[in-house]
Write a protein that holds these residues in place. Structure first.
Motif, PDB file in Angstrom:
ATOM      1  N   UNK A 195     126.870  84.410 -36.733  1.00 27.14           N
ATOM      2  CA  UNK A 195     127.525  83.640 -37.799  1.00 27.14           C
ATOM      3  C   UNK A 195     128.338  82.496 -37.200  1.00 27.14           C
ATOM      4  N   UNK A 196     129.026  82.728 -36.113  1.00 24.73           N
ATOM      5  CA  UNK A 196     129.799  81.688 -35.441  1.00 24.73           C
ATOM      6  C   UNK A 196     128.878  80.564 -34.953  1.00 24.73           C
ATOM      7  N   UNK A 197     127.749  80.916 -34.410  1.00 29.62           N
ATOM      8  CA  UNK A 197     126.771  79.926 -33.950  1.00 29.62           C
ATOM      9  C   UNK A 197     126.287  79.055 -35.110  1.00 29.62           C
ATOM     10  N   UNK A 198     125.962  79.674 -36.227  1.00 27.94           N
ATOM     11  CA  UNK A 198     125.512  78.932 -37.411  1.00 27.94           C
ATOM     12  C   UNK A 198     126.618  78.013 -37.922  1.00 27.94           C
ATOM     13  N   UNK A 241     126.941  74.879 -35.831  1.00 27.36           N
ATOM     14  CA  UNK A 241     125.880  73.905 -36.121  1.00 27.36           C
ATOM     15  C   UNK A 241     126.241  73.092 -37.362  1.00 27.36           C
ATOM     16  N   UNK A 242     126.707  73.751 -38.421  1.00 29.98           N
ATOM     17  CA  UNK A 242     127.085  73.043 -39.642  1.00 29.98           C
ATOM     18  C   UNK A 242     128.267  72.113 -39.407  1.00 29.98           C
ATOM     19  N   UNK A 243     129.236  72.557 -38.644  1.00 32.83           N
ATOM     20  CA  UNK A 243     130.404  71.721 -38.353  1.00 32.83           C
ATOM     21  C   UNK A 243     129.989  70.491 -37.557  1.00 32.83           C
ATOM     22  N   UNK A 244     129.113  70.664 -36.563  1.00 32.28           N
ATOM     23  CA  UNK A 244     128.643  69.534 -35.760  1.00 32.28           C
ATOM     24  C   UNK A 244     127.920  68.510 -36.635  1.00 32.28           C
ATOM     25  N   UNK A 245     127.046  68.978 -37.536  1.00 30.97           N
ATOM     26  CA  UNK A 245     126.333  68.057 -38.432  1.00 30.97           C
ATOM     27  C   UNK A 245     127.294  67.363 -39.387  1.00 30.97           C
ATOM     28  N   UNK A 246     128.292  68.068 -39.851  1.00 30.61           N
ATOM     29  CA  UNK A 246     129.273  67.466 -40.748  1.00 30.61           C
ATOM     30  C   UNK A 246     130.088  66.389 -40.063  1.00 30.61           C
TER      31      UNK A 246
END
Length: 178
Positions: free
Chosen positions: A26-29, A32-37
């Protein structure tokens, strides 16, 4: 420790191990979302910038940066200045953009590209319709064009086969099919 001790230790802590693995996933996912944001946050300031495409019958369609981002984008590494500088660009292929319009492209020999200063450059239609050759770039090295270089404007047309920095059509505002 013997095999029995490992087995007993695992049985006692198996739920903790499973929860730990699920937590890491879950932390990995989330990362990824934070980086894209974060990478798309710089584009939010320019979402209302518009690129206009019009044909010789005065039919026109405008695309905001937000609309262009909804198209199939290409992330590509290109070399500039005779392979001295390498950048990652993100954009929409021009042939995809023109193909979605109902304009008569077969009878048009060229596209006239006008920038924000009124300066015009011509682009042969045969080059514009080559698959993934000309990109309407809005992001370079993870930054909006204007944040990377103010002179590029919101939209830059880049020929992916040309290594020269001078071949860019900077700050494109209007594409007129002639």
């Amino acid at each position: 420790m013997s095999k029995n001790n490992w087995s007993k230790t695992f049985k006692k802590n198996k739920y903790r191990i499973y929860l730990g693995l699920i937590g890491l996933f879950v932390l990995f996912i989330l990362l990824i979302f934070i980086k894209n944001g974060i990478s798309n946050h710089s584009l939010k300031n320019y979402e209302n910038d518009i690129l206009i495409v019009k044909d010789n019958n005065d039919n026109q369609k405008s695309f905001s940066l937000k609309e262009l981002r909804s198209y199939k984008n290409i992330d590509q590494k290109i070399s500039l200045n005779n392979n001295r500088e390498e950048v990652n660009v993100t954009g929409v292929p021009l042939e995809q953009l023109l193909g979605d319009l109902s304009y008569n492209l077969e009878e048009s020999p060229e596209i006239l590209v006008e920038d924000s200063n009124g300066k015009t450059e011509t682009l042969p239609m045969s080059v514009a319709l080559e698959v993934n050759r000309i990109l309407v770039v809005y992001k370079i090295n993870g930054k909006a064009n204007k944040d990377y270089d103010k002179t590029l404007g919101s939209f830059t047309l880049i020929d992916t086969t040309d290594k020269s920095k001078d071949s860019r059509i900077k700050d494109a505002k209007v594409l007129s099919i002639q």
